[in-house]
Write an enzyme that holds these catalytic residues in place. Structure first.
Site, PDB file in Angstrom:
ATOM      1  N   TYR A 246       0.934  -1.215   0.181  1.00 36.47           N
ATOM      2  CA  TYR A 246       0.039  -0.176  -0.149  1.00 36.47           C
ATOM      3  C   TYR A 246       1.002   1.292  -0.056  1.00 36.47           C
ATOM      4  O   TYR A 246       1.828   1.057   0.350  1.00 36.47           O
ATOM      5  CB  TYR A 246      -1.037  -0.102   1.003  1.00 36.47           C
ATOM      6  CG  TYR A 246      -0.317  -0.128   2.566  1.00 36.47           C
ATOM      7  CD1 TYR A 246       0.084   1.088   3.396  1.00 36.47           C
ATOM      8  CD2 TYR A 246      -0.133  -1.469   2.990  1.00 36.47           C
ATOM      9  CE1 TYR A 246       0.639   0.680   4.536  1.00 36.47           C
ATOM     10  CE2 TYR A 246       0.463  -1.491   4.270  1.00 36.47           C
ATOM     11  CZ  TYR A 246       0.932  -0.346   5.081  1.00 36.47           C
ATOM     12  OH  TYR A 246       1.252  -0.589   6.521  1.00 36.47           O
ATOM     13  N   HIS A 294       6.292  -0.138   1.796  1.00 41.99           N
ATOM     14  CA  HIS A 294       6.166   0.734   0.768  1.00 41.99           C
ATOM     15  C   HIS A 294       7.210   1.022  -0.315  1.00 41.99           C
ATOM     16  O   HIS A 294       8.365   0.731  -0.180  1.00 41.99           O
ATOM     17  CB  HIS A 294       6.172   2.183   1.529  1.00 41.99           C
ATOM     18  CG  HIS A 294       5.338   2.316   2.739  1.00 41.99           C
ATOM     19  ND1 HIS A 294       3.940   1.982   2.719  1.00 41.99           N
ATOM     20  CD2 HIS A 294       5.708   2.789   3.972  1.00 41.99           C
ATOM     21  CE1 HIS A 294       3.641   2.143   4.032  1.00 41.99           C
ATOM     22  NE2 HIS A 294       4.598   2.651   4.669  1.00 41.99           N
TER      23      HIS A 294
END
Length: 426
Positions: A246, A294
């Site tokens: 995400y 990330h």
């Protein structure tokens, strides 16, 4: 009787003249603002243009960045969102929690509306160690909207990061107390984050998470804003092409700024000049630390692409050094966009407050530089530092040629035409 008729005729003519003049003025201003909306570079739809396919494929202004009492999240978006941190509760629990949320907080977000005559400037301040000794503080404080992220402090770092904050992004595990004039922008990653927000402003939160969480928070509940889970999905799908688990909070904050501001300047993102990922308020402890789940490198590449396409201004160590060298070698005066004289000497002096200073050294002032003879070691060192950019005058001339040329006349029509040309190029 005749005098009375004359008076009535004069009054009638005056009223008629005022009415005609009012209609004319109203029409002129309407046309002017209509032209301004189409041509002014800060118009709220400037980021999209027919010849900028890359931006059109990424930026979707129809996506609602914030939750509101009227917004209905789709089940599909909820199911995507709930997998972030293994949320086991169902969609009905989410809906009930959101309903309780808007019983306490504003039903719609407090956002500056787009306007053809208002350019909403936005500074997104990250937490990178590259902010150390940057002297960006005064520049950051000039913006209308100043967004800070997670634990990023200002006290003790004012010269580098500024003093003002209008919006502070956080989630429960990164929460900090705010003053009464700052918007709390919550990035929720699970239903418990929404419950935390309600209880932190009321009875106190007693739940558990992967790190200790503040039980109560000091902030203005009338300035609370909650990010829409569907917006988070949009950033992941459209901007990151589903890379990584995400998006990072920092990257989502930058995309948020593109949706609520017309001019976006980005500070404190990426690794420092030595390639280390660290925070400006901490001492570097782990040189192997990266960006976890990330896609940090991919996110950074997109930020650079946005800067390349002039959708944002991205302040980096490289940009700072280029501007420093450019101002040191520029002539004392030049011509501005509309033919006005610009004192570059003054710009150079003003720019010095943003230059990083090494410990034990001092940056020479503009007066000291001008007092130096041409053969001094100072000027020799500066010539060497910019040798790769060519002779200073050629560099200046090249930069001037890349700018829009001033119109021959400075009437309103010429100015609008010039702005239209600039808007198309951007």
């Amino acid at each position: 009787m005749t005098k009375t008729k004359v008076k009535m005729l004069v009054v009638l003519l005056c009223v008629t003249g005022i009415w005609v003049l009012r209609r004319h003025v109203s029409r002129v201003f309407s046309e002017y603002f209509s032209q301004l909306q189409d041509t002014y570079p800060c118009a709220f739809d400037k980021c999209l243009s027919e010849d900028d396919l890359w931006s059109m494929l990424h930026l979707n202004t129809s996506v609602e960045p914030f939750l509101s009492a009227q917004y209905n999240l789709s089940v599909d978006a909820f199911n995507w969102w709930k997998r972030f941190q293994v949320e086991r509760r169902d969609f009905s629990t989410y809906k009930k929690t959101v309903d309780r949320l808007f019983e306490m907080f504003p039903s719609s977000p407090d956002v500056i509306k787009p306007s053809p005559v208002l350019c909403r400037s936005c500074a997104v301040v990250g937490n990178s160690g590259n902010l150390k000794r940057s002297r960006y503080g005064p520049l950051i404080d000039l913006h209308d909207v100043i967004i800070r992220i997670n634990h990023g402090p200002t006290k003790g770092f004012e010269a580098d990061v500024g003093t003002r904050t209008t919006h502070h992004v956080m989630y429960p595990e990164s929460a900090v107390d705010l003053d009464n004039n700052t918007h709390l922008v919550l990035f929720p990653f699970k239903i418990q984050d929404l419950e935390w927000l309600i209880k932190a402003f009321s009875t106190g939160f007693t739940g558990r998470s992967y790190v200790p969480v503040k039980s109560n928070i000091k902030a203005n509940k009338d300035l609370v804003m909650v990010i829409n889970p569907a917006f988070m999905r949009y950033v992941h799908d459209m901007w990151l092409q589903k890379k990584g688990s995400y998006p990072s909070t920092g990257f989502m904050t930058l995309i948020l700024a593109l949706h609520i501001c017309d001019e976006v300047r980005v500070f404190g993102y990426g690794a420092d000049k030595n390639g280390n990922w660290n925070h400006y308020w901490e001492k570097l402890k782990d040189t192997k630390f990266k960006t976890g789940k990330h896609p940090g490198s991919h996110e950074y590449g997109i930020i650079e692409k946005l800067a390349e396409k002039q959708k944002i201004v991205f302040f980096t160590d490289e940009l700072l050094e280029k501007e420093k060298a450019f101002l040191l070698d520029a002539p004392l005066t030049t011509t501005g966009l509309f033919g006005e004289a610009v004192d570059v000497k003054m710009q150079g002096e003003a720019f010095e407050q943003y230059l990083p200073r090494q410990s034990g050294s001092r940056t020479a002032t503009a007066e000291e530089r001008r007092a130096q003879p041409p053969s001094s070691s100072y000027h020799q060192s500066q010539k060497q530092s910019v040798a790769s950019r060519g002779p200073p005058q050629q560099t200046w001339d090249a930069r001037q040629r890349s700018r829009p040329q001033p119109p021959e006349k400075t009437d309103l029509r010429s100015i609008i035409q010039s702005r239209r040309a600039r808007g198309k190029r951007s």
